[in-house]
Design a protein around this motif. Sequence first.
Motif, PDB file in Angstrom:
ATOM      1  N   MET A   1       8.068 -29.493  32.215  1.00  0.00           N
ATOM      2  CA  MET A   1       7.319 -30.750  32.039  1.00  0.00           C
ATOM      3  C   MET A   1       6.888 -31.525  33.549  1.00  0.00           C
ATOM      4  O   MET A   1       5.749 -31.901  33.396  1.00  0.00           O
ATOM      5  CB  MET A   1       8.016 -31.700  31.147  1.00  0.00           C
ATOM      6  CG  MET A   1       7.937 -31.111  29.772  1.00  0.00           C
ATOM      7  SD  MET A   1       9.043 -32.095  28.437  1.00  0.00           S
ATOM      8  CE  MET A   1       8.008 -33.656  28.795  1.00  0.00           C
ATOM      9  N   ALA A   2       8.037 -31.707  34.132  1.00  0.00           N
ATOM     10  CA  ALA A   2       7.745 -32.583  35.204  1.00  0.00           C
ATOM     11  C   ALA A   2       6.563 -31.859  36.090  1.00  0.00           C
ATOM     12  O   ALA A   2       5.718 -32.699  36.611  1.00  0.00           O
ATOM     13  CB  ALA A   2       9.174 -32.563  36.187  1.00  0.00           C
TER      14      ALA A   2
ATOM     15  N   PHE B   1      21.183 -25.912  30.352  1.00  0.00           N
ATOM     16  CA  PHE B   1      20.206 -25.727  31.421  1.00  0.00           C
ATOM     17  C   PHE B   1      18.738 -25.341  30.872  1.00  0.00           C
ATOM     18  O   PHE B   1      17.857 -25.535  31.549  1.00  0.00           O
ATOM     19  CB  PHE B   1      20.560 -23.968  31.991  1.00  0.00           C
ATOM     20  CG  PHE B   1      21.698 -24.254  33.078  1.00  0.00           C
ATOM     21  CD1 PHE B   1      22.922 -23.788  33.051  1.00  0.00           C
ATOM     22  CD2 PHE B   1      21.165 -24.722  34.213  1.00  0.00           C
ATOM     23  CE1 PHE B   1      23.602 -23.931  33.938  1.00  0.00           C
ATOM     24  CE2 PHE B   1      21.804 -24.801  35.446  1.00  0.00           C
ATOM     25  CZ  PHE B   1      23.176 -24.403  35.218  1.00  0.00           C
ATOM     26  N   ALA B   2      18.662 -24.953  29.632  1.00  0.00           N
ATOM     27  CA  ALA B   2      17.335 -24.946  29.027  1.00  0.00           C
ATOM     28  C   ALA B   2      16.694 -26.328  28.954  1.00  0.00           C
ATOM     29  O   ALA B   2      15.517 -26.366  29.172  1.00  0.00           O
ATOM     30  CB  ALA B   2      17.575 -24.523  27.493  1.00  0.00           C
ATOM     31  N   ALA B   3      17.553 -27.207  28.493  1.00  0.00           N
ATOM     32  CA  ALA B   3      17.034 -28.777  28.656  1.00  0.00           C
ATOM     33  C   ALA B   3      16.551 -28.904  29.923  1.00  0.00           C
ATOM     34  O   ALA B   3      15.294 -29.554  30.301  1.00  0.00           O
ATOM     35  CB  ALA B   3      18.236 -29.461  28.226  1.00  0.00           C
ATOM     36  N   LEU B   4      17.237 -28.612  31.064  1.00  0.00           N
ATOM     37  CA  LEU B   4      16.809 -28.990  32.498  1.00  0.00           C
ATOM     38  C   LEU B   4      15.553 -28.211  32.732  1.00  0.00           C
ATOM     39  O   LEU B   4      14.593 -28.804  33.344  1.00  0.00           O
ATOM     40  CB  LEU B   4      17.977 -28.627  33.293  1.00  0.00           C
ATOM     41  CG  LEU B   4      18.887 -29.483  33.822  1.00  0.00           C
ATOM     42  CD1 LEU B   4      19.967 -29.094  34.588  1.00  0.00           C
ATOM     43  CD2 LEU B   4      18.311 -30.807  34.360  1.00  0.00           C
TER      44      LEU B   4
ATOM     45  N   ALA C   1      13.430 -27.164  30.715  1.00  0.00           N
ATOM     46  CA  ALA C   1      12.325 -27.666  29.866  1.00  0.00           C
ATOM     47  C   ALA C   1      11.907 -28.991  30.797  1.00  0.00           C
ATOM     48  O   ALA C   1      10.567 -29.091  30.769  1.00  0.00           O
ATOM     49  CB  ALA C   1      12.705 -28.157  28.464  1.00  0.00           C
ATOM     50  N   ILE C   2      12.763 -29.840  31.201  1.00  0.00           N
ATOM     51  CA  ILE C   2      12.374 -31.097  31.941  1.00  0.00           C
ATOM     52  C   ILE C   2      11.695 -30.468  33.176  1.00  0.00           C
ATOM     53  O   ILE C   2      10.397 -31.201  33.537  1.00  0.00           O
ATOM     54  CB  ILE C   2      13.684 -31.803  32.292  1.00  0.00           C
ATOM     55  CG1 ILE C   2      14.280 -32.291  31.240  1.00  0.00           C
ATOM     56  CG2 ILE C   2      13.144 -32.863  33.188  1.00  0.00           C
ATOM     57  CD1 ILE C   2      15.877 -32.735  31.289  1.00  0.00           C
TER      58      ILE C   2
ATOM     59  N   GLN D   1       3.351 -32.286  34.512  1.00  0.00           N
ATOM     60  CA  GLN D   1       2.970 -33.518  34.683  1.00  0.00           C
ATOM     61  C   GLN D   1       2.355 -34.003  36.074  1.00  0.00           C
ATOM     62  O   GLN D   1       1.671 -34.943  36.133  1.00  0.00           O
ATOM     63  CB  GLN D   1       3.512 -34.249  34.018  1.00  0.00           C
ATOM     64  CG  GLN D   1       3.616 -34.248  32.461  1.00  0.00           C
ATOM     65  CD  GLN D   1       4.778 -34.952  31.533  1.00  0.00           C
ATOM     66  OE1 GLN D   1       5.576 -35.667  32.260  1.00  0.00           O
ATOM     67  NE2 GLN D   1       4.842 -34.711  30.574  1.00  0.00           N
TER      68      GLN D   1
END
Lengths: 369, 369, 369
Positions: free
Chosen positions: C17-18, C8-11, C13-14, C21
């Motif tokens: 970022m998304a 979930f942390a990965a998600l 983070a994504i 950006q």
Amino acid sequence: MKKTLIAFAALSAIAGMAQAQSSVTLYGLVDAYVGQTSKEVTSTIPGVASAKLKQTAVNGSGQNNSRWGLKGTEDLGGGMKALFVLEGGFQPDTGANATISNQGGGLFGRQAWVGLSSGFGTVSLGRQYTAYDALRGATNMIYDSNFATTSTVWGTGIADYQNRASNSVAYTSPDFAGFSGSVVYGAGENKTATTDAESNTSLMIKYANGPLLVGFAHQREKQVASTVGNYFGSGATVGVAAGPVAFSSTRKYNLLGASYDFGVAKVTGQYNEAKGEIGLTTSAKDKEFDVGVSVPFGAAAVAAGYSRSKSDASNNTHNKGTGVSLLGTYALSKRTNLYTGFLVTKVQSSNAATETKASTFGLGVKHLF
Amino acid sequence: MKKTLIAFAALSAIAGMAQAQSSVTLYGLVDAYVGQTSKEVTSTIPGVASAKLKQTAVNGSGQNNSRWGLKGTEDLGGGMKALFVLEGGFQPDTGANATISNQGGGLFGRQAWVGLSSGFGTVSLGRQYTAYDALRGATNMIYDSNFATTSTVWGTGIADYQNRASNSVAYTSPDFAGFSGSVVYGAGENKTATTDAESNTSLMIKYANGPLLVGFAHQREKQVASTVGNYFGSGATVGVAAGPVAFSSTRKYNLLGASYDFGVAKVTGQYNEAKGEIGLTTSAKDKEFDVGVSVPFGAAAVAAGYSRSKSDASNNTHNKGTGVSLLGTYALSKRTNLYTGFLVTKVQSSNAATETKASTFGLGVKHLF
Amino acid sequence: MKKTLIAFAALSAIAGMAQAQSSVTLYGLVDAYVGQTSKEVTSTIPGVASAKLKQTAVNGSGQNNSRWGLKGTEDLGGGMKALFVLEGGFQPDTGANATISNQGGGLFGRQAWVGLSSGFGTVSLGRQYTAYDALRGATNMIYDSNFATTSTVWGTGIADYQNRASNSVAYTSPDFAGFSGSVVYGAGENKTATTDAESNTSLMIKYANGPLLVGFAHQREKQVASTVGNYFGSGATVGVAAGPVAFSSTRKYNLLGASYDFGVAKVTGQYNEAKGEIGLTTSAKDKEFDVGVSVPFGAAAVAAGYSRSKSDASNNTHNKGTGVSLLGTYALSKRTNLYTGFLVTKVQSSNAATETKASTFGLGVKHLF
């Protein structure tokens, strides 16, 4: 286990990307409005025409100057960082580069510098804001927006300061218990066999603590008049024929500025003295102030400002200027707001023989990216 | 299962982003220094003034020319790729676009091309470096930095080569057991009813294997003198009045270059012959060389270079030039270094009747992003 | 649990970022070709020289104009969005900014605007395409590429329309069961004490449903002739000496356009009427049409187009123009294609006393990023 590895791989990939991308940030601001501009000149001087012109306009940069830029920070370890900013101005109504003289125009005419920072402060080289501008901007009326009257009114008599210096070295101190300061020196690089190079030297010291900010700034512009146009600003002839004169001269600016945020309202105030020479026999001194107040109402905010300038030259020529500003903003998000602004200025030059009234009204949108 | 799916979703999202972002990379280099420039002209020719000017400067591009750009690579499958580069130069001391003539100025005046590459090499179209430049840069003294003396010294007599060609087609070969080469043709596109179009044709072949690089390059610049200014470079009048003359002419450059990395030191050397015509009756030939050495000391490195040029025209006018360079660098990271450089050149023209000495000293920072 | 958290942390983070950006997208198009251009002028008018010039060229923008830009969309909630586009043109053969008059040149001369969109449509401010252009581009022959003949042929007699308007406000409607439209008003902002400001007003309405698109567009350009050059386009003197004349005038354009995609082939057709005045006594009317067809063959496609224009002025001067285009494309990927194009136009002006034939042949590559 596999899952964890995948998750970690995902994280690593993200970390890698974040690192790769930290090297440069692309950013900017687009600001455009629909409005009306009006200018009226009334003169009793023979040969100076009286005129009035009013027109509808779709203009850029009502609230803030439109810009785009590249910037980055690199951590060098040991508390040291490398920094750079490359920032250019543009006119969203035509797409062209900014040409406003104070902005310099050119690709990255707003800012173009590289520097190093550590616990001892930041040293930077290139084209950058002067130290004087740092205080001027921080305490200028109605959020230092383009609806502020200071750039016009304070240009009465001696032209207003140059806000950026090319070919400059800057040192900005860290914060010492609320105190901080900066020094900027811009080399003219236009020395010739017969004339010295120009220069722009500025320093600023301020105290910022909670709601209070108070500071002093000084700027000294050494100029070769023949290369920079008329020594005095437009609308400020001080009884002297327009056009450049070939001599070296110096303009000095001393600024006291303060702001206090009461929560229900923020107030700002500035007092400025400008001194300058024109030719070998005439000098002038301007005394100038402005006050501003801004009041937040949820997502909306209303601000008002007033400024005044009085210029006295040694040849008994006197100029005066006053201006009033109103600005309302409504935030649609952290990056986008609507605004409506009104700005009116009146400048009397040559002992009130010529009076120039100008006003701008606009309804626009500002978007940050 | 859910976790795995999430992890895979995360990975897919990353993959998607990575793909989306691979289409363009924003990059650049900011280089600025504080220093001193000095130029002294001594002449015994009546009407050519002797003069000396020394001044402090904050300049850009001491070590390398400041630039920003967009580039990308797209994998087309089957070993084929599409590539592009759009790169512009700027002056970090003023923020303006680069105007150095060899850089062309303009938005993307450094490089602007699109191409396709495969196992058979790369074909590209646009504004790009000449093939001659590829060897010149690879074997130029002191890391091909702007403290190198070659561009000034080798401009003695016949002007130095044009390093970029507009309207060009380029072919760069793959590596064959260390051998590789390239050919670039730039069309002048300025044909008229009475004059032919200009052109810039260059080729290069080199052998690079481990510490050794050795190569040969040729460049041929066909010009209409009236459109490119004086045929010979500045400071190189060869007894002929300055100003353009309306005739077509050709400059040819032949370069042998080599470098060898001994580990404790890297040495480079180049020998160049330039031939050119001026008017219908006079021709000139320049013989030029340079040598360089660079020595790494951990994060620091020191480099030195020496160059010389001798130009003989068919009307018995002779020019000479020599130059010495020193450059010290200290890496703060892979992307940021401090540097200090020193460059002094001396050019004697018109049979030594005029001598021009120039020197630059700088202390600066270079940052890549 | 830990693993899930990591995932979930990965998600997150994504997602973070998304979001970060999504604020700006850097994009562009690089298009360059090798080819040959030819122009031949034959005239029986005394003083107008007959001439022929053919040359090899490496040019940019064969298929589409090369460009780069920044754009972004911000979700403001409640179905509302903030949008901006900053887009500049460049010449990949020299790296310089675009200077084609219709493109305006300048940093972001193609498009520079900011706007807000919701279910009620989009309102935008700045420099943007006219409403007329939206239909003209959508139904122009051979994919609205630069090998289309319309810009040359339809410039016979009255100059072709301005495709962008500075200082403009635009409203674009949402889609109502296939129907949509837009209105654009560009303020000239060049009012003086004696002349009114120029303006550019356009509107468009279209119906798009499945394979069919059909629409009508109107554009009205109010001009001060002395500021915009000759009222009539180049190669179209209509018996009047070239050079600007100081008077206000108006050009009007009415366009019917349609396209239908049969699957095996797509056909397009346009009919245009242009009306204009020259001086106080002469007016002109142009009747113009074009047809196009494009046929896909897997990754390849072939397109052909034909256009014609007839201009009649009130002083009995008549002009005529015709043009034929061919364009073949081969897609190497979704972002990269090779192309070969051929374009030939013939314009007869001043009752056929002067005839101008021009042709372009090119073989190139187009790459999107």
